[in-house]
Every structure is written in C-alpha cells, then in structure tokens.
Design a protein around this motif. Structure first.
Motif, PDB file in Angstrom:
ATOM      1  N   ALA A 153      31.809 132.104  53.938  1.00  0.00           N
ATOM      2  CA  ALA A 153      31.652 131.877  55.378  1.00  0.00           C
ATOM      3  C   ALA A 153      32.955 131.335  55.965  1.00  0.00           C
ATOM      4  O   ALA A 153      33.689 130.596  55.301  1.00  0.00           O
ATOM      5  CB  ALA A 153      30.519 130.895  55.631  1.00  0.00           C
ATOM      6  N   LEU A 154      33.228 131.688  57.210  1.00  0.00           N
ATOM      7  CA  LEU A 154      34.407 131.203  57.913  1.00  0.00           C
ATOM      8  C   LEU A 154      34.007 130.143  58.933  1.00  0.00           C
ATOM      9  O   LEU A 154      32.893 130.132  59.442  1.00  0.00           O
ATOM     10  CB  LEU A 154      35.126 132.353  58.630  1.00  0.00           C
ATOM     11  CG  LEU A 154      35.567 133.542  57.786  1.00  0.00           C
ATOM     12  CD1 LEU A 154      36.310 134.559  58.661  1.00  0.00           C
ATOM     13  CD2 LEU A 154      36.437 133.094  56.631  1.00  0.00           C
ATOM     14  N   GLY A 155      34.941 129.268  59.238  1.00  0.00           N
ATOM     15  CA  GLY A 155      34.694 128.247  60.246  1.00  0.00           C
ATOM     16  C   GLY A 155      35.977 127.816  60.924  1.00  0.00           C
ATOM     17  O   GLY A 155      37.071 127.939  60.357  1.00  0.00           O
ATOM     18  N   GLY A 156      35.855 127.329  62.161  1.00  0.00           N
ATOM     19  CA  GLY A 156      36.985 126.790  62.897  1.00  0.00           C
ATOM     20  C   GLY A 156      38.089 127.781  63.178  1.00  0.00           C
ATOM     21  O   GLY A 156      39.257 127.395  63.314  1.00  0.00           O
ATOM     22  N   GLY A 215      41.595 127.158  60.930  1.00  0.00           N
ATOM     23  CA  GLY A 215      40.331 127.760  60.508  1.00  0.00           C
ATOM     24  C   GLY A 215      40.477 128.442  59.165  1.00  0.00           C
ATOM     25  O   GLY A 215      41.572 128.785  58.734  1.00  0.00           O
ATOM     26  N   GLY A 216      39.350 128.633  58.498  1.00  0.00           N
ATOM     27  CA  GLY A 216      39.385 129.291  57.196  1.00  0.00           C
ATOM     28  C   GLY A 216      38.028 129.298  56.537  1.00  0.00           C
ATOM     29  O   GLY A 216      36.989 129.245  57.208  1.00  0.00           O
ATOM     30  N   LEU A 217      38.032 129.349  55.226  1.00  0.00           N
ATOM     31  CA  LEU A 217      36.787 129.401  54.459  1.00  0.00           C
ATOM     32  C   LEU A 217      36.088 128.047  54.495  1.00  0.00           C
ATOM     33  O   LEU A 217      36.715 127.004  54.292  1.00  0.00           O
ATOM     34  CB  LEU A 217      37.095 129.791  53.009  1.00  0.00           C
ATOM     35  CG  LEU A 217      37.710 131.186  52.834  1.00  0.00           C
ATOM     36  CD1 LEU A 217      38.289 131.333  51.431  1.00  0.00           C
ATOM     37  CD2 LEU A 217      36.664 132.259  53.090  1.00  0.00           C
ATOM     38  N   ARG A 218      34.796 128.078  54.740  1.00  0.00           N
ATOM     39  CA  ARG A 218      34.026 126.832  54.730  1.00  0.00           C
ATOM     40  C   ARG A 218      33.927 126.306  53.301  1.00  0.00           C
ATOM     41  O   ARG A 218      33.675 127.060  52.362  1.00  0.00           O
ATOM     42  CB  ARG A 218      32.632 127.050  55.309  1.00  0.00           C
ATOM     43  CG  ARG A 218      32.636 127.304  56.806  1.00  0.00           C
ATOM     44  CD  ARG A 218      31.257 127.081  57.418  1.00  0.00           C
ATOM     45  NE  ARG A 218      31.278 127.246  58.859  1.00  0.00           N
ATOM     46  CZ  ARG A 218      31.620 126.291  59.718  1.00  0.00           C
ATOM     47  NH1 ARG A 218      31.974 125.099  59.267  1.00  0.00           N
ATOM     48  NH2 ARG A 218      31.612 126.518  61.021  1.00  0.00           N
ATOM     49  N   VAL A 219      34.129 125.000  53.159  1.00  0.00           N
ATOM     50  CA  VAL A 219      34.047 124.359  51.850  1.00  0.00           C
ATOM     51  C   VAL A 219      33.185 123.104  51.954  1.00  0.00           C
ATOM     52  O   VAL A 219      32.983 122.567  53.045  1.00  0.00           O
ATOM     53  CB  VAL A 219      35.441 123.980  51.313  1.00  0.00           C
ATOM     54  CG1 VAL A 219      36.297 125.222  51.080  1.00  0.00           C
ATOM     55  CG2 VAL A 219      36.155 123.014  52.255  1.00  0.00           C
ATOM     56  N   ASP A 220      32.712 122.637  50.787  1.00  0.00           N
ATOM     57  CA  ASP A 220      31.977 121.370  50.762  1.00  0.00           C
ATOM     58  C   ASP A 220      32.903 120.256  50.299  1.00  0.00           C
ATOM     59  O   ASP A 220      34.116 120.446  50.161  1.00  0.00           O
ATOM     60  CB  ASP A 220      30.723 121.490  49.887  1.00  0.00           C
ATOM     61  CG  ASP A 220      31.042 121.777  48.414  1.00  0.00           C
ATOM     62  OD1 ASP A 220      32.232 121.677  48.019  1.00  0.00           O
ATOM     63  OD2 ASP A 220      30.104 122.100  47.671  1.00  0.00           O
ATOM     64  N   ALA A 221      32.347 119.079  50.062  1.00  0.00           N
ATOM     65  CA  ALA A 221      33.151 117.914  49.700  1.00  0.00           C
ATOM     66  C   ALA A 221      33.738 118.006  48.300  1.00  0.00           C
ATOM     67  O   ALA A 221      34.509 117.133  47.890  1.00  0.00           O
ATOM     68  CB  ALA A 221      32.323 116.640  49.843  1.00  0.00           C
ATOM     69  N   GLN A 222      33.397 119.051  47.556  1.00  0.00           N
ATOM     70  CA  GLN A 222      34.013 119.306  46.261  1.00  0.00           C
ATOM     71  C   GLN A 222      35.005 120.474  46.346  1.00  0.00           C
ATOM     72  O   GLN A 222      35.445 120.986  45.319  1.00  0.00           O
ATOM     73  CB  GLN A 222      32.942 119.608  45.215  1.00  0.00           C
ATOM     74  CG  GLN A 222      31.979 118.451  44.983  1.00  0.00           C
ATOM     75  CD  GLN A 222      30.881 118.810  44.001  1.00  0.00           C
ATOM     76  OE1 GLN A 222      31.161 119.261  42.883  1.00  0.00           O
ATOM     77  NE2 GLN A 222      29.634 118.637  44.403  1.00  0.00           N
ATOM     78  N   ALA A 223      35.310 120.889  47.575  1.00  0.00           N
ATOM     79  CA  ALA A 223      36.239 121.989  47.844  1.00  0.00           C
ATOM     80  C   ALA A 223      35.718 123.326  47.347  1.00  0.00           C
ATOM     81  O   ALA A 223      36.506 124.268  47.163  1.00  0.00           O
ATOM     82  CB  ALA A 223      37.621 121.697  47.247  1.00  0.00           C
ATOM     83  N   ARG A 224      34.410 123.449  47.138  1.00  0.00           N
ATOM     84  CA  ARG A 224      33.829 124.730  46.734  1.00  0.00           C
ATOM     85  C   ARG A 224      33.643 125.602  47.975  1.00  0.00           C
ATOM     86  O   ARG A 224      33.137 125.144  49.001  1.00  0.00           O
ATOM     87  CB  ARG A 224      32.486 124.513  46.045  1.00  0.00           C
ATOM     88  CG  ARG A 224      32.563 123.660  44.784  1.00  0.00           C
ATOM     89  CD  ARG A 224      31.196 123.445  44.147  1.00  0.00           C
ATOM     90  NE  ARG A 224      30.299 122.718  45.042  1.00  0.00           N
ATOM     91  CZ  ARG A 224      29.055 122.340  44.715  1.00  0.00           C
ATOM     92  NH1 ARG A 224      28.573 122.648  43.511  1.00  0.00           N
ATOM     93  NH2 ARG A 224      28.309 121.681  45.581  1.00  0.00           N
ATOM     94  N   VAL A 225      34.031 126.871  47.884  1.00  0.00           N
ATOM     95  CA  VAL A 225      33.841 127.795  48.994  1.00  0.00           C
ATOM     96  C   VAL A 225      32.351 128.100  49.125  1.00  0.00           C
ATOM     97  O   VAL A 225      31.663 128.366  48.134  1.00  0.00           O
ATOM     98  CB  VAL A 225      34.632 129.099  48.769  1.00  0.00           C
ATOM     99  CG1 VAL A 225      34.334 130.106  49.878  1.00  0.00           C
ATOM    100  CG2 VAL A 225      36.130 128.795  48.721  1.00  0.00           C
ATOM    101  N   LEU A 226      31.861 128.067  50.364  1.00  0.00           N
ATOM    102  CA  LEU A 226      30.436 128.251  50.640  1.00  0.00           C
ATOM    103  C   LEU A 226      30.174 129.643  51.203  1.00  0.00           C
ATOM    104  O   LEU A 226      30.995 130.188  51.947  1.00  0.00           O
ATOM    105  CB  LEU A 226      29.950 127.195  51.637  1.00  0.00           C
ATOM    106  CG  LEU A 226      30.183 125.737  51.233  1.00  0.00           C
ATOM    107  CD1 LEU A 226      29.742 124.813  52.366  1.00  0.00           C
ATOM    108  CD2 LEU A 226      29.442 125.396  49.937  1.00  0.00           C
ATOM    109  N   GLY A 284      25.380 128.585  53.028  1.00  0.00           N
ATOM    110  CA  GLY A 284      25.769 127.231  52.647  1.00  0.00           C
ATOM    111  C   GLY A 284      25.755 126.971  51.156  1.00  0.00           C
ATOM    112  O   GLY A 284      25.866 125.812  50.733  1.00  0.00           O
ATOM    113  N   ARG A 285      25.665 128.015  50.353  1.00  0.00           N
ATOM    114  CA  ARG A 285      25.652 127.850  48.897  1.00  0.00           C
ATOM    115  C   ARG A 285      27.055 128.082  48.336  1.00  0.00           C
ATOM    116  O   ARG A 285      27.775 128.970  48.800  1.00  0.00           O
ATOM    117  CB  ARG A 285      24.673 128.841  48.266  1.00  0.00           C
ATOM    118  CG  ARG A 285      23.234 128.667  48.737  1.00  0.00           C
ATOM    119  CD  ARG A 285      22.384 129.855  48.327  1.00  0.00           C
ATOM    120  NE  ARG A 285      22.899 131.101  48.886  1.00  0.00           N
ATOM    121  CZ  ARG A 285      22.162 132.191  49.071  1.00  0.00           C
ATOM    122  NH1 ARG A 285      20.879 132.200  48.748  1.00  0.00           N
ATOM    123  NH2 ARG A 285      22.711 133.287  49.588  1.00  0.00           N
ATOM    124  N   PRO A 286      27.454 127.304  47.308  1.00  0.00           N
ATOM    125  CA  PRO A 286      28.795 127.478  46.733  1.00  0.00           C
ATOM    126  C   PRO A 286      28.924 128.793  45.970  1.00  0.00           C
ATOM    127  O   PRO A 286      28.000 129.213  45.269  1.00  0.00           O
ATOM    128  CB  PRO A 286      28.933 126.284  45.794  1.00  0.00           C
ATOM    129  CG  PRO A 286      27.542 125.838  45.499  1.00  0.00           C
ATOM    130  CD  PRO A 286      26.727 126.162  46.703  1.00  0.00           C
TER     131      PRO A 286
END
Length: 434
Positions: free
Chosen positions: A225-228, A369-380, A384-386
């Motif tokens: 997913a992309l964001g920002g 902007g770029g790839l959505r990541v979580d607090a572990q820097a995993r691309v989602l 919203g799943r890594p």
C-alpha cells in the motif's frame, strides 16, 4: 549466491539498516546503483532530529518523545500515522546514541536557533554540519563493521530473487530471505512528480537523480500500500544561479524575503518547505533573502553559506523599488505593530544596516510519500498486513509529513531514514535468524 539480508540503497537509511542487521548477527549485502554511495543524504544538511538524548541533557535541553511527536503531528495537522510517529520519536534518541557508542559517529547538538515547528533544540549533526560528513561517517562505520557494499549494481527486480545489472550489462541473481528497500523516493522521476505532485512539477529539483521511485514500483507490484504521496520537502531558499542552499536560520533569526519589487509576500516562519510555493509564485519565480550583518555572521557558521559567499551569491542589499518601505515596516513590526502575514517580529533583534541580499528560488528536495510500513518497518499490504520479508525506510517508505508540502517538519527525512533504517535492519535480522 545466497544472502540472507539484501539492502537496496547505500544512503543513510541503507547503511544504518545494514549496521543494525550486522550488529544483530545477520549476513547482509548492500546494493548501490552509483559507483560511489551518496544519494539524498549527501545533498542534505545532515541534521537529524532526536529527543531525550545525552547531548540534549548536557546542553540543559528538556525534551521527550511525547513532545517531539506533538511537534511532528502539529506540523502535519494530524495526517500521519500516530503510532508510527510515536514509535519513531521514541526510537530516535536511542538510535543516535547507538550510532555514537557502537559505531563511533561524533554527533553534536546543533544550537543557536530553532528550526520551524520544533519546540526544543533536537537537531544532531556531525561537527562539519553537512550531509556529506554524515555519509562519510556512516560509510566509515560500515567499513569497520565489515558490511559488504556492492556498488555500480542496478537492481532490476526484488522478487522472488534480487536481480541486478552491472555497468557492462551483465546480470546477476541473488537469493535472499529479506529485502530492505532504502533507495529513496521519486523526486528524480518527472513522470511520477507530475502524477503525484503537480504543484511542484515545474520547479528545479535539488535531489539525487537516482531517486526514480523504484521501491514504490516494486512494492506496489507485490501488493504494498502507498501513503502520503502528496507530501514532499521543498525549500524556498536556493541561491540563483549558484544552486546552493541558503540556510533558513537567516529567516528564523530575523531575516525577511521580498520579491523583485522589494515587497514581502508571506510569513517566513511557517516553514522553509512550504515556502517553495510562494517563492515560485513571485515574478520570475524568484525572491530575495534580506538580512543584516548579525545574520550574515550567523550564516558563516554553515558550510553551504560559506560556499555561497565564495561563489558570489551573497551581495550588498539590492536596489529594489519598495524595499526601503518594507524595511521601515519591518522595524515597526519589531516595535509591536501587527504584521499582515501574522509573523511575530518582537522576539528577535531588529535588523540594522548594513544589509545583505541573496537571490533565491524554490525547489523540490525529496518526496515524503511511499510504501506504508509499521513500527517494525515492515511493508504493509492494502489490508494492513505485513508482506513477508519486505521492509522499507527513508524515502522508500511513507514518512511523517502527512499528504502535503506544509506537513514537512525540519528533519523528517533523516528521522525516517535513520530510525526506520535501524528498525528495518533489526526486523530483517530477526526474520532470517529465527
């Protein structure tokens, strides 16, 4: 060849990710498109915001992750992922001290002025105060740590294996367990800039030409997913025609910007990123930074300003039709009169002759902007799943600036690069060593 952790990009994010993975015990290889690593980091000021550090405490600065997160979210109007903002702010101080203690980076707290939007002194930099010095320090740390960097290696695919092309056209394939995307954003790709950032598409680009959006393309093809995508760092103070960055400290400490008629056109304290647009809207797409001897001396503490001075960009105050009246008005604002643009001039010393001027334009520096990541820097993925084995940081990841130019808080780019880089390296190592 099999490499457990492959890092794409040898800028600040990639080198920090490699150091973190190496420290955790994983074998890692960094792939760099250029013959010599530099990227966006070398073009930056090299200032990294971090909170609750020993450097701040030594200077008597009180700061906290909560305070820093509040500043970040205030600037982007709450548009960024609050959990990611909190995680990066909390990890910022430990990341700076880890790089200092484990890898010998000689950080200093930048003092003397606050950047727009920051409520505390929290910029950390190498003694030289340049991005080139930060890159040199990180490359030295990588060498001492035994991190392998393969230069002149253009990545063409990352899934299922990593495929690269050498300068002579010969291909190579690497098996991998984890990939960290650290190859920055898309500022060097005119087509993507027109698509996502049409308001700045015609402006000069002050970033690295290799920022082609490859990470976004690869990650999106895998379901990321992309964001920002509407966010970016601009700057309203690049010297013409020398193409040298003029420090915004001049504006924050009392300077003003005027157009070719000598008239102010904005509140210079809102932020140097969003100031790129008002500058570009002026006649000829340019403006003049006007300041006095006190601020000239402040500028001379910065290597970029010294370079601009040697190149002849710093001049005696230009003869602009309405400038005398503008300076008279500014003196009145310093005495308490209301500035129509909403800036408070009463907190800084009044400017006084002799004055200096620098002709500047607005520019695009790097995308946020770029790839959505979580607090572990995993691309989602879009749910919203890594995504298995895929991590991202720096300009490859959705940053902390929301979705507009005005959401950029000074240092957001290097904050994302260093902290997400460390988190990505640690997460990738945990995956391959499990």
């Amino acid at each position: 060849m099999k490499v457990p952790v492959v890092v794409v990009g040898a800028g600040a994010c990639g080198l920090v990710a490699a150091l973190a993975a190496r420290d955790a015990g994983a074998d890692v290889l960094v792939l760099e498109r250029d013959a010599t690593p530099s990227g966006s980091t070398a073009l930056s000021s090299g200032f990294i915001p971090a909170c609750a550090t020993r450097y701040q405490r030594a200077a008597g600065v009180e700061d906290s992750p909560e305070r820093m997160a509040t500043d970040v979210q205030r600037k982007n109007h709450g548009q960024a992922d609050a959990r990611l903002v909190e995680a990066l702010c909390r990890a910022s101080g430990p990341a700076i001290e880890w790089l200092a203690d484990a890898h010998g980076l000689a950080f200093e707290l930048v003092q003397g002025f606050l950047y727009p939007g920051h409520s505390a002194l929290r910029m950390h930099a190498m003694p030289e105060k340049t991005g080139a010095a930060l890159m040199a320090a990180l490359l030295g740390a990588a060498s001492r740590a035994g991190v392998d960097i393969l230069a002149s290696a253009r990545v063409t695919e990352i899934h299922p294996d990593v495929r690269i092309q050498r300068p002579d056209g010969s291909p190579e394939t690497l098996e991998r367990d984890a990939v960290v995307l650290a190859c920055s954003g898309f500022g060097g790709n005119p087509g993507m800039v027109r698509r996502y950032l049409p308001e700045i598409a015609g402006a000069p680009y002050f970033g690295h030409a290799g920022n082609q959006g490859d990470a976004i393309r690869w990650g999106e093809a895998l379901g990321g997913a992309l964001g920002g995508m509407g966010a970016y760092q601009g700057h309203g103070s690049v010297a013409l025609p020398q193409n040298i960055l003029i420090t915004w400290a001049l504006m924050m400490e009392g300077g003003i910007q005027v157009n070719a008629d000598g008239r102010r056109f904005s509140n210079e304290h809102l932020g140097y990123s969003e100031q790129c647009l008002p500058v570009l809207e002026q006649p000829g797409g340019c403006a003049w930074c006007i300041y006095d001897e006190r601020l000239h001396c402040l500028g001379m503490a910065f290597p970029d300003y010294q370079e601009a001075h040697k190149a002849g960009a710093i001049k005696p105050v230009p003869s602009l039709p309405d400038l005398p009246r503008t300076l008279e008005d500014v003196e009145g604002y310093a005495d308490g009169a209301r500035d129509p643009f909403g800036r408070d001039f009463t907190t800084k010393p009044k400017m006084k002759p002799p004055y200096y001027g620098v002709k500047v334009t607005g520019a695009l520096f790097h995308t946020q902007g770029g790839l959505r990541v979580d607090a572990q820097a995993r691309v989602l993925d879009r749910a919203g799943r890594p995504l298995a084995g895929l991590f991202a940081g720096g300009g490859a990841a959705c940053g902390l600036s929301g979705d507009h130019v005005w959401g950029y808080l000074s240092g957001n780019g290097l904050l994302s690069a260093l902290v997400l880089g460390r988190l990505a390296g640690e997460s990738a190592a945990r995956l391959v060593l499990a």
